[in-house]
Design a protein around this motif. Structure first.
Motif, mmCIF file in Angstrom:
data_model
loop_
_atom_site.group_PDB
_atom_site.id
_atom_site.type_symbol
_atom_site.label_atom_id
_atom_site.label_comp_id
_atom_site.label_asym_id
_atom_site.label_seq_id
_atom_site.Cartn_x
_atom_site.Cartn_y
_atom_site.Cartn_z
ATOM 1 N N GLY A 200 1.105 -1.733 -0.408
ATOM 2 C CA GLY A 200 -0.346 -0.003 0.093
ATOM 3 C C GLY A 200 1.005 0.889 -0.003
ATOM 4 O O GLY A 200 0.241 2.035 -0.326
ATOM 5 N N GLN A 201 1.431 0.888 0.216
ATOM 6 C CA GLN A 201 3.024 2.359 0.227
ATOM 7 C C GLN A 201 3.543 2.707 -0.989
ATOM 8 O O GLN A 201 3.719 3.957 -1.530
ATOM 9 C CB GLN A 201 4.536 2.257 1.357
ATOM 10 N N ILE A 202 2.970 1.510 -2.091
ATOM 11 C CA ILE A 202 3.518 2.400 -3.686
ATOM 12 C C ILE A 202 1.747 2.825 -4.179
ATOM 13 O O ILE A 202 1.211 2.102 -4.284
ATOM 14 C CB ILE A 202 3.548 1.206 -4.604
ATOM 15 N N ASP A 203 2.728 3.774 -4.415
ATOM 16 C CA ASP A 203 1.396 4.759 -5.473
ATOM 17 C C ASP A 203 0.970 4.029 -6.906
ATOM 18 O O ASP A 203 2.353 4.873 -7.621
ATOM 19 C CB ASP A 203 1.988 6.368 -5.652
ATOM 20 N N PHE A 204 0.131 3.341 -7.145
ATOM 21 C CA PHE A 204 0.120 3.062 -8.290
ATOM 22 C C PHE A 204 -1.548 2.547 -8.730
ATOM 23 O O PHE A 204 -2.271 2.270 -7.869
ATOM 24 C CB PHE A 204 1.090 1.183 -8.127
ATOM 25 N N PRO A 205 -1.762 2.923 -10.110
ATOM 26 C CA PRO A 205 -3.025 3.148 -9.946
ATOM 27 C C PRO A 205 -3.745 2.055 -10.493
ATOM 28 O O PRO A 205 -4.639 1.532 -10.469
ATOM 29 C CB PRO A 205 -2.445 3.496 -11.876
ATOM 30 N N LEU A 206 -3.349 0.821 -10.435
ATOM 31 C CA LEU A 206 -3.672 -0.825 -10.527
ATOM 32 C C LEU A 206 -4.091 -1.521 -9.394
ATOM 33 O O LEU A 206 -3.486 -0.997 -8.840
ATOM 34 C CB LEU A 206 -2.910 -1.922 -11.709
ATOM 35 N N ARG A 207 -4.525 -2.340 -9.536
ATOM 36 C CA ARG A 207 -4.939 -3.149 -8.017
ATOM 37 C C ARG A 207 -4.012 -3.537 -7.827
ATOM 38 O O ARG A 207 -2.836 -4.163 -8.033
ATOM 39 C CB ARG A 207 -6.133 -4.061 -8.298
ATOM 40 N N LYS A 208 -3.597 -3.475 -6.531
ATOM 41 C CA LYS A 208 -3.092 -3.946 -5.707
ATOM 42 C C LYS A 208 -1.833 -5.728 -5.644
ATOM 43 O O LYS A 208 -1.550 -6.231 -5.178
ATOM 44 C CB LYS A 208 -3.230 -3.901 -4.486
ATOM 45 N N LYS A 209 -3.381 -6.398 -5.809
ATOM 46 C CA LYS A 209 -2.931 -7.942 -6.130
ATOM 47 C C LYS A 209 -3.053 -8.789 -7.335
ATOM 48 O O LYS A 209 -4.293 -8.100 -7.982
ATOM 49 C CB LYS A 209 -4.063 -8.922 -5.189
ATOM 50 N N ILE A 210 -2.204 -8.871 -7.676
ATOM 51 C CA ILE A 210 -2.014 -9.734 -8.785
ATOM 52 C C ILE A 210 -2.257 -11.187 -8.800
ATOM 53 O O ILE A 210 -1.224 -11.912 -8.000
ATOM 54 C CB ILE A 210 -0.132 -9.713 -9.747
#
Length: 343
Positions: A200-210
């Motif tokens: 959650g510390q990473i600012d990323f537009p896609l969902r966190k779970k791969i």
């Protein structure tokens, strides 16, 4: 009980011969094990020097506080303390408190690499502690052919403030004999990542779970051993070497993508990736990346083309299915030959 005299003469003699044979075999095994260890140590030392020279050519180096070697077969032949691989400009580093290179007792061609559970990665001016409870690396070598196979398996990885991974698997094996022609399948590779979760510390537009990423890719073209690995790779590229991506699967909600294609290098040694894809949720994924990563104008045009050929494979499907080429090079990301990102 009566015991014939001839038996009392034969059995002691037989016992003596058996003991002598057992001792002789044991000595031979010990000599063979020590010879294998000595030969293996020479190979390991040569490979370490080759790896270090290759890293230096690429702007990296190896460092450690202490190195121990052992010619006794029951101990790891090479052991490093506080082992590091770092960029010469100081921007990146991987560190493990212990790093061992071990080999089979009677087969120096089977090598295992072992690391400590506590590791760390450094980049972007920040240190990311890592807990790697399971990391098994098995390599097999042939004296004439070189590397024959590689098997890497890991579970439960946790790189703090970056990513966690439920499982990782890489399996690679040589496909061709010594007299391979220049452009035939050389190595077959399978890579699978399951249950990766971006912090959650990473600012990323896609969902966190791969959920899953899997690829089956063959290296086409023989890689002949050169003085450094950089020279080996350069010679392979000059011969027209290519990576044939037989299957790529990405399960990263809302995207589910299946693809095949190839990865090759242009005359500037820049990678060029071409994929023929069939996917669900592609347009929704593009929308999530809009403005954050991809360019709005390119997405608008590409979606018009994709809408014309998208369909629902099943009536109950939430997302439309679409088949489209995706190309990625050092300058652009393209879908339907429409640039979505320019670097």
């Amino acid at each position: 009980m009566f015991k014939p005299k001839f038996l009392s003469k034969v059995f002691p003699r037989t016992s003596t011969i058996a003991s002598f044979v057992a001792a002789f075999v044991f000595v031979l095994l010990c000599i063979f094990a020590f010879m294998q260890r000595s030969f293996g140590l020479n190979l390991i030392n040569k490979e370490i020097l080759k790896i270090q020279e290759s890293l230096l050519n690429a702007g990296w180096d190896i460092a450690y506080d202490k190195a121990e070697t052992s010619s006794f077969p029951l101990f790891a032949p090479v052991k490093f303390s506080n082992f590091r691989i770092y960029a010469l400009d100081g921007s990146k580093e991987w560190k493990t408190e212990e790093f061992e290179i071990d080999m089979d007792l009677f087969d120096c061609g089977h090598i295992e690499l072992k690391t400590a559970r506590e590791q760390s990665f450094t980049f972007g001016g920040k240190i990311y502690p890592a807990d790697i409870p399971v990391l098994n690396i098995d390599l097999t070598f042939d004296r004439e052919l070189g590397l024959k196979s590689a098997d890497v398996e890991g579970t439960g990885w946790n790189i703090q403030d970056l990513v966690t991974v439920d499982s990782f698997r890489l399996a690679s094996q040589r496909m061709a004999p010594l007299n391979i022609s220049e452009l035939t399948p050389f190595f077959e590779n399978h890579i699978e990542i399951k249950g990766a979760k971006i912090s959650g510390q990473i600012d990323f537009p896609l969902r966190k779970k791969i959920n899953r990423i899997y690829t089956n890719a063959n290296i086409i073209g023989m890689m002949s051993a050169k003085q450094t690995y950089n020279e080996t790779l350069a010679a392979w590229m000059r011969l027209g070497g290519v990576i044939d991506i037989k299957k790529l699967i990405v399960e990263w909600a809302p995207l589910t993508l299946v693809a095949h294609g190839d990865l090759y290098f242009n005359d500037k040694s820049e990678p060029v990736l071409h994929l023929n894809t069939s996917s669900k949720g592609l347009e929704e994924t593009m929308d999530m990346l809009q403005d954050n990563f991809l360019e709005r104008k390119g997405i608008f045009v590409a979606k018009i083309l994709l809408n014309n050929k998208s369909f629902k494979l099943n009536p109950d499907d939430k997302y439309y299915t679409v088949t489209t080429p995706i190309n990625i090079n050092s300058n652009q990301i393209l879908i339907e030959n429409i640039p979505l990102k320019t670097f």
